[in-house]
Design an enzyme around this catalytic site. Sequence first.
Site, PDB file in Angstrom:
ATOM      1  N   TRP A  12      19.164 -28.587 -35.470  1.00 12.98           N
ATOM      2  CA  TRP A  12      18.768 -28.356 -36.856  1.00 12.98           C
ATOM      3  C   TRP A  12      20.052 -27.920 -37.561  1.00 12.98           C
ATOM      4  CZ3 TRP A  12      15.652 -23.897 -39.433  1.00 12.98           C
ATOM      5  CH2 TRP A  12      15.215 -24.323 -40.694  1.00 12.98           C
ATOM      6  N   THR A  13      20.576 -28.786 -38.411  1.00 14.69           N
ATOM      7  CA  THR A  13      21.922 -28.594 -38.959  1.00 14.69           C
ATOM      8  C   THR A  13      21.928 -28.134 -40.426  1.00 14.69           C
ATOM      9  OG1 THR A  13      22.021 -30.938 -39.540  1.00 14.69           O
ATOM     10  CG2 THR A  13      22.955 -30.315 -37.415  1.00 14.69           C
ATOM     11  N   GLY A  27      21.226 -39.084 -35.842  1.00  7.51           N
ATOM     12  CA  GLY A  27      22.096 -38.267 -36.705  1.00  7.51           C
ATOM     13  C   GLY A  27      23.451 -38.916 -36.943  1.00  7.51           C
ATOM     14  N   ASP A  84      11.208 -33.866 -28.409  1.00 12.48           N
ATOM     15  CA  ASP A  84      11.262 -32.794 -29.401  1.00 12.48           C
ATOM     16  C   ASP A  84      11.878 -31.568 -28.735  1.00 12.48           C
ATOM     17  OD1 ASP A  84      10.835 -30.702 -31.144  1.00 12.48           O
ATOM     18  OD2 ASP A  84       8.814 -31.347 -31.716  1.00 12.48           O
ATOM     19  N   TYR A 119      22.579 -20.343 -38.334  1.00 10.05           N
ATOM     20  CA  TYR A 119      22.933 -21.637 -37.723  1.00 10.05           C
ATOM     21  C   TYR A 119      23.991 -21.429 -36.634  1.00 10.05           C
ATOM     22  CZ  TYR A 119      25.384 -26.124 -37.280  1.00 10.05           C
ATOM     23  OH  TYR A 119      26.021 -27.246 -36.791  1.00 10.05           O
ATOM     24  N   LYS A 144      23.562 -22.031 -32.601  1.00  7.50           N
ATOM     25  CA  LYS A 144      24.392 -23.000 -31.877  1.00  7.50           C
ATOM     26  C   LYS A 144      25.117 -22.297 -30.722  1.00  7.50           C
ATOM     27  CE  LYS A 144      25.134 -26.681 -32.470  1.00  7.50           C
ATOM     28  NZ  LYS A 144      24.473 -27.864 -31.848  1.00  7.50           N
ATOM     29  N   TRP A 195      33.458 -30.022 -39.867  1.00  6.78           N
ATOM     30  CA  TRP A 195      33.536 -30.837 -41.090  1.00  6.78           C
ATOM     31  C   TRP A 195      33.398 -32.341 -40.783  1.00  6.78           C
ATOM     32  CZ3 TRP A 195      37.697 -28.700 -45.010  1.00  6.78           C
ATOM     33  CH2 TRP A 195      37.520 -27.327 -45.160  1.00  6.78           C
ATOM     34  N   THR A 210      29.948 -26.096 -32.828  1.00  5.79           N
ATOM     35  CA  THR A 210      30.466 -26.025 -34.190  1.00  5.79           C
ATOM     36  C   THR A 210      31.493 -24.909 -34.406  1.00  5.79           C
ATOM     37  OG1 THR A 210      29.751 -25.433 -36.440  1.00  5.79           O
ATOM     38  CG2 THR A 210      28.356 -24.686 -34.677  1.00  5.79           C
ATOM     39  N   ASP A 211      32.324 -25.101 -35.419  1.00  5.86           N
ATOM     40  CA  ASP A 211      33.265 -24.057 -35.839  1.00  5.86           C
ATOM     41  C   ASP A 211      32.526 -22.817 -36.369  1.00  5.86           C
ATOM     42  OD1 ASP A 211      32.346 -25.702 -37.925  1.00  5.86           O
ATOM     43  OD2 ASP A 211      34.072 -25.302 -39.208  1.00  5.86           O
TER      44      ASP A 211
HETATM   45  N1  NAP Z   1      27.850 -32.207 -39.424  1.00  5.73           N
HETATM   46  C1  NAP Z   1      28.842 -31.367 -39.199  1.00  5.73           C
HETATM   47  O1  NAP Z   1      29.698 -31.119 -40.078  1.00  5.73           O
HETATM   48  C2  NAP Z   1      28.980 -30.685 -37.857  1.00  5.73           C
HETATM   49  C3  NAP Z   1      30.059 -29.822 -37.663  1.00  5.73           C
HETATM   50  C4  NAP Z   1      30.206 -29.201 -36.432  1.00  5.73           C
HETATM   51  C5  NAP Z   1      29.290 -29.437 -35.422  1.00  5.73           C
HETATM   52  N2  NAP Z   1      28.229 -30.250 -35.637  1.00  5.73           N
HETATM   53  C6  NAP Z   1      27.261 -30.449 -34.531  1.00  5.73           C
HETATM   54  O2  NAP Z   1      27.297 -31.812 -34.137  1.00  5.73           O
HETATM   55  C7  NAP Z   1      26.007 -32.239 -33.707  1.00  5.73           C
HETATM   56  C8  NAP Z   1      25.603 -33.482 -34.471  1.00  5.73           C
HETATM   57  O3  NAP Z   1      25.591 -33.170 -35.872  1.00  5.73           O
HETATM   58  P1  NAP Z   1      25.170 -34.257 -36.957  1.00  5.73           P
HETATM   59  O4  NAP Z   1      25.989 -34.011 -38.167  1.00  5.73           O
HETATM   60  O5  NAP Z   1      25.145 -35.608 -36.332  1.00  5.73           O
HETATM   61  O6  NAP Z   1      23.669 -33.778 -37.266  1.00  5.73           O
HETATM   62  P2  NAP Z   1      22.530 -34.528 -38.062  1.00  5.73           P
HETATM   63  O7  NAP Z   1      23.060 -35.737 -38.748  1.00  5.73           O
HETATM   64  O8  NAP Z   1      21.821 -33.487 -38.852  1.00  5.73           O
HETATM   65  O9  NAP Z   1      21.558 -35.034 -36.889  1.00  5.73           O
HETATM   66  C9  NAP Z   1      20.797 -34.125 -36.158  1.00  5.73           C
HETATM   67  C10 NAP Z   1      20.009 -34.881 -35.119  1.00  5.73           C
HETATM   68  O10 NAP Z   1      19.200 -33.939 -34.413  1.00  5.73           O
HETATM   69  C11 NAP Z   1      17.876 -34.417 -34.372  1.00  5.73           C
HETATM   70  N3  NAP Z   1      16.915 -33.322 -34.305  1.00  5.73           N
HETATM   71  C12 NAP Z   1      16.664 -32.345 -35.214  1.00  5.73           C
HETATM   72  N4  NAP Z   1      15.654 -31.565 -34.799  1.00  5.73           N
HETATM   73  C13 NAP Z   1      15.257 -32.064 -33.590  1.00  5.73           C
HETATM   74  C14 NAP Z   1      14.249 -31.704 -32.664  1.00  5.73           C
HETATM   75  N5  NAP Z   1      13.420 -30.671 -32.877  1.00  5.73           N
HETATM   76  N6  NAP Z   1      14.120 -32.431 -31.542  1.00  5.73           N
HETATM   77  C15 NAP Z   1      14.931 -33.487 -31.300  1.00  5.73           C
HETATM   78  N7  NAP Z   1      15.917 -33.882 -32.136  1.00  5.73           N
HETATM   79  C16 NAP Z   1      16.057 -33.173 -33.274  1.00  5.73           C
HETATM   80  C17 NAP Z   1      17.710 -35.214 -35.650  1.00  5.73           C
HETATM   81  O11 NAP Z   1      16.605 -36.084 -35.521  1.00  5.73           O
HETATM   82  P3  NAP Z   1      15.699 -36.455 -36.842  1.00  5.73           P
HETATM   83  O12 NAP Z   1      16.609 -37.302 -37.677  1.00  5.73           O
HETATM   84  O13 NAP Z   1      14.544 -37.185 -36.318  1.00  5.73           O
HETATM   85  O14 NAP Z   1      15.373 -35.138 -37.468  1.00  5.73           O
HETATM   86  C18 NAP Z   1      19.057 -35.933 -35.695  1.00  5.73           C
HETATM   87  O15 NAP Z   1      19.024 -37.082 -34.877  1.00  5.73           O
HETATM   88  C19 NAP Z   1      25.092 -31.032 -33.903  1.00  5.73           C
HETATM   89  O16 NAP Z   1      24.973 -30.351 -32.686  1.00  5.73           O
HETATM   90  C20 NAP Z   1      25.829 -30.152 -34.903  1.00  5.73           C
HETATM   91  O17 NAP Z   1      25.499 -28.792 -34.721  1.00  5.73           O
HETATM   92  C21 NAP Z   1      28.059 -30.904 -36.833  1.00  5.73           C
END
Ligand code: NAP
Length: 285
Positions: free
Chosen positions: A65-66, A12, A40, A129, A133, A151, A105-106
């Site tokens: 799952w984002t 991710g 998984d 979501y 979380k 963000w 997350t926020d």
């Molecule tokens: N993006 C944002 O703006 C944001 C903001 C606040 C907090 N966060 C938090 O920060 C963290 C990282 O976010 P990110 O933006 O890097 O997310 P991302 O790019 O969507 O990546 C999600 C990761 O989780 C994996 N994943 C999904 N379903 C899975 C499953 N069933 N088993 C194992 N792995 C699984 C995905 O693997 P695959 O690629 O193989 O599906 C990917 O490696 C998350 O906890 C998210 O809630 C994100």
Amino acid sequence: MGLRVMVIGGSGQVGSELVRSLLTVHGVEDVYAPASQELDLSLRNSVIDAVAQMKPDWIFHAGAWTQVDECEDDPDRAFRINGLGTRFVVQAAEIVRARVCYLSTDYVFDGSSNRPYREWDPVGPKTVYGASKLAGEREVRPEDLVVRTSWVMGEFGHNMAKTLIRLAKAGERHRFVDDQIGTPTVVSDLVTALIELFSGDHSGVFHVSNSGQASWYDVARHVFEFLGEDPERITSVSTSELTGYKAPRPKYSVLDNFALRGSGVKELPPWRDSVAALVSKLTGG
Ligand SMILES: NC(=O)c1ccc[n+]([C@@H]2O[C@H](COP(=O)([O-])OP(=O)(O)OC[C@H]3O[C@@H](n4cnc5c(N)ncnc54)[C@H](OP(=O)(O)O)[C@@H]3O)[C@@H](O)[C@H]2O)c1
């Protein structure tokens, strides 16, 4: 012997940068980022077996799952991966005596505040979501870390910085909301803080975002200005004028990095500086 580190969600946005950075951290011997097929989160045995095999000292749990809107359509899947999946990670960590850092997350807040949220402010997610979380947060142990961020944008994966660069290059005009207030967080800054928190044996809930606050309209104009494009091509729109989002976006989700500040961990730079540096990197500057 050096530290063995597992990154869940290593493909991710955040996980990819974590893997890259951890490989350069003094004292880290091994970094392992299993693919989601190999570990998984929705399958207990898969999580327990993958962790047992590596026997990590640290687990960065950035897997989730984002897809905020899709989660509204399938709450069971959201809770299975984000909530129950985190329970499995913690159970596995308990078996091998690893510490866990869980990314959150926020969206755990209801977005109705008029001042930055502190770590202990009441939560009240308005989306599936966010609720899933939060369920994950409730699974971690007192010795673990919960890091809430907002963000997120970095070099890997899809994000707003990349979208804005594309729009700027295409010469397009675009509307962005000016009534959702939060703080962009650049992944390289976030990852630096995550590693410092883990290395310093910190535990508990931390808010980690770049400093300052903005609307998406502000972010868009900033990126256009930085790229030498006319910011007037960005116009504002209110959230109520937009359709097509199943999950409501928080109106206000600025995170006060109170615990970070009070624990002597270096705060993140202003979002304007970090977003500019990211855009420069992404455009080969
Ligand atoms: N993006 C944002 O703006 C944001 C903001 C606040 C907090 N966060 C938090 O920060 C963290 C990282 O976010 P990110 O933006 O890097 O997310 P991302 O790019 O969507 O990546 C999600 C990761 O989780 C994996 N994943 C999904 N379903 C899975 C499953 N069933 N088993 C194992 N792995 C699984 C995905 O693997 P695959 O690629 O193989 O599906 C990917 O490696 C998350 O906890 C998210 O809630 C994100």
